[in-house]
Design an enzyme around this catalytic site. Structure first.
Site, mmCIF file in Angstrom:
data_model
loop_
_atom_site.group_PDB
_atom_site.id
_atom_site.type_symbol
_atom_site.label_atom_id
_atom_site.label_comp_id
_atom_site.label_asym_id
_atom_site.label_seq_id
_atom_site.Cartn_x
_atom_site.Cartn_y
_atom_site.Cartn_z
ATOM 1 N N LYS A 280 0.867 -1.183 0.000
ATOM 2 C CA LYS A 280 0.000 0.000 0.000
ATOM 3 C C LYS A 280 0.903 1.232 0.000
ATOM 4 O O LYS A 280 1.945 1.246 0.667
ATOM 5 C CB LYS A 280 -0.881 -0.033 1.254
ATOM 6 C CG LYS A 280 -1.891 1.099 1.361
ATOM 7 C CD LYS A 280 -2.802 0.892 2.589
ATOM 8 C CE LYS A 280 -3.857 1.981 2.708
ATOM 9 N NZ LYS A 280 -4.772 1.741 3.861
ATOM 10 N N SER B 62 -9.788 1.965 2.757
ATOM 11 C CA SER B 62 -8.849 2.708 1.964
ATOM 12 C C SER B 62 -7.820 1.844 1.241
ATOM 13 O O SER B 62 -7.199 2.291 0.282
ATOM 14 C CB SER B 62 -8.114 3.723 2.846
ATOM 15 O OG SER B 62 -7.291 3.051 3.802
ATOM 16 N N SER C 151 -10.039 -0.571 6.918
ATOM 17 C CA SER C 151 -9.439 -0.460 5.588
ATOM 18 C C SER C 151 -8.712 -1.686 5.066
ATOM 19 O O SER C 151 -8.322 -1.718 3.904
ATOM 20 C CB SER C 151 -8.488 0.730 5.538
ATOM 21 O OG SER C 151 -9.262 1.902 5.413
HETATM 22 N N1 GLN Z 1 -13.517 4.201 6.217
HETATM 23 C C1 GLN Z 1 -12.854 4.542 7.437
HETATM 24 C C2 GLN Z 1 -12.393 5.987 7.390
HETATM 25 O O1 GLN Z 1 -12.611 6.585 6.396
HETATM 26 C C3 GLN Z 1 -11.682 3.637 7.695
HETATM 27 C C4 GLN Z 1 -10.472 3.971 6.954
HETATM 28 C C5 GLN Z 1 -9.271 3.182 7.374
HETATM 29 O O2 GLN Z 1 -9.384 2.129 8.007
HETATM 30 N N2 GLN Z 1 -8.117 3.693 7.047
HETATM 31 O O3 GLN Z 1 -11.835 6.519 8.304
#
Ligand code: GLN
EC number: 6.3.5.7
Length: 492
Positions: free
Chosen positions: A79, A154, A178
């Protein structure tokens, strides 16, 4: 060999060790697939082809010399939130589009020590804020199962590369789902470890008390191989735990399914937005686990309604603090021709950050401001403790807790969910981060549009081995994890 991308991590490990193919052949095979197919999926931000081939040759030499590990020569995608020495690390943001990291994140360094070959860096929501990967400065990544749908976020790029067989496995990070939600949207297995199990050193920070890195792959077995590399104490991360690491691969059958108590939270299955097909697939998978010997126990998680408001105060509060370092002075994007220092800060941040990131900085700064700190931030921290206690009480009754990973399957690209609607989609994943618990998502079937559905299993602290073992045994008895999207079937 034209079908190297169909092999599991164990098969790749054995094939390399037995000289059935070389790491160079394997790496070239993946690079060819990326060149041909990623124009459709758009998952890679940076492909490090040259460096990958150098690493592959070194891996082949190590295998010949007898100094290889189980993963020497196996390719991986990271990532684009993990710092990689000498390679752009963007976090999906214009702010870091010009940032070449001077050092490796610990997870990346551990991978290099294990002999993994880095294929490149993959797309993500900007600074890991989002659930669709659409907020990336580099544009949307496509879901390999349906190219007009999002891969989730994400870590959407990490999920898409594995689901399209553009990498055998990938790293992800999970602040509020995410790893698990994109794994669910793309039919993969993804593990969010206990907070402190994997080093956060060199991971671009979103919300430091929630962020945790983990593996994303086709199966629990593949994830276990990567966990063996990622897990462990790191003196460079004071929140990483100095606790012995288990052999996750050796333990894949260590948990007895017979008599395993799986908690079914009443509140989770009555959530308003829970899609009927998702509910049905999850219930079928629980029935299967029951057949395999598990006992289903209805439990209460009374704090469910507080998850979204609590997370969406704490995460933005920490983000506003973490992102204050991007000031246009030290590194990252800098606005041109500033009039004075204030203008430099203001324009660098307004031009360098996208809308969702700016929204979170505003919310977080507000929640932390003098007049509101007690009313919002401190209150949220208190509720966070109640959420954790709710889980601990449940774990007195059960061994693991089952839930859908997400209330729906993958959204259509551009479905332009309003932000609050999008936040509600995180209901099943964020409490796990607030409590610091481990959880895994595994594929358990499809909806009427052939989009994957994920089952989430939440464990008590340090139960990564148990979660991987339960999913592994489920995957020995079912074949949802071996289904492939049409694009993954294409040969390069
Ligand atoms: N969807 C969640 C957020 O927008 C989780 C994102 C994540 O785990 N990085 O914060």
């Amino acid at each position: 060999m034209t079908d190297l991308h169909r092999l599991s991590i164990r098969e790749l490990s054995e094939g390399l060790a037995g000289a059935k193919f070389s790491s160079r052949e394997l790496t070239e095979h993946y690079l060819k697939r990326i060149a041909k197919l990623d124009t459709q999926v758009k998952s890679y931000v940076t492909v490090t082809a040259e460096q990958a081939l150098v690493q592959a040759d070194a891996a082949d030499a190590a295998i010949k010399a007898g100094t290889a590990t189980a993963l020497t020569g196996v390719p991986i995608a990271h990532k684009d939130i993990f710092c990689t020495q000498g390679i752009k690390t963007s976090a999906g943001s214009k702010m870091l589009d010009n940032f070449i990291s001077p050092y490796d994140a610990t997870v990346v360094a551990q991978g290099k020590t294990a002999g993994l070959v880095t294929l490149g860096k993959v797309n993500m929501d900007e600074f890991a804020m989002g659930s669709t990967s659409e907020s990336s400065f580099y544009g949307a990544t496509k879901n390999p199962w349906a190219l007009d749908h999002v891969p989730g976020g994400s870590s959407g790029g990490s999920a898409a590369v594995v689901a399209a067989d553009l990498a055998p496995f990938a790293t992800g990070t999970d602040t509020g789902g995410s790893i698990r939600q994109p794994a669910s949207f793309c039919g993969l297995t993804g593990l969010k470890p206990t907070y402190g199990r994997v080093s956060r050193y060199g991971i671009i920070a979103y919300a430091s008390s929630l962020d945790q890195a983990g593996p994303m792959a086709r199966s629990a077995e593949d994830c276990a191989y990567l966990m063996n590399v990622m897990a462990g104490h790191d003196a460079k991360d004071s929140t990483s735990m100095d606790k012995a690491v288990e052999d996750y691969v050796a333990n894949l059958n260590a948990t007895a399914l017979k008599g395993l108590r799986i908690g079914i939270p009443k509140q989770y299955f009555n959530v308003a937005g829970l899609d009927a097909a998702v509910k049905a697939r999850v219930e079928e998978s629980l029935k299967k686990l029951e057949e395999l010997g598990a006992v289903l126990v209805e439990i209460d998680l009374n704090m469910t309604e507080s998850y979204v408001p609590t997370y969406y105060l704490i995460a933005p509060a920490e983000a506003s603090s973490n992102l204050s370092r991007y000031d246009g002075v030290r590194y990252g994007y800098r606005a041109e021709n500033p009039q004075d220092i204030l203008d430099l800060y203001k324009r660098s941040r307004s031009e360098g950050f996208g809308a969702e990131v700016q929204r979170r900085i505003l919310i977080g700064t507000y929640a932390l401001s003098a007049g509101y700190y007690d009313a919002y931030y401190v209150k949220a921290q208190k509720v966070r403790r109640l959420i954790q206690q709710d889980f601990l009480k449940a774990f007195e009754q059960v061994d693991v807790i089952a839930a859908p990973t997400a209330p729906t399957t993958a959204y259509k690209i551009g479905a332009s969910l309003d932000p609050v609607e999008m936040y509600l989609g995180d209901i099943y994943t964020i409490a796990v981060n607030l409590a610091g618990l481990p959880a895994i998502s595994a594929p358990v079937g499809f909806d009427q549009d052939n989009l994957p559905v994920g089952l989430q299993l939440i464990g008590n602290y340090w139960s990564e081995s148990q979660l991987l073992s339960v999913v592994h045994q489920y995957q020995q008895a079912t074949d949802w994890h071996s289904k492939r999207a049409a694009i993954a079937e294409e040969n390069a």
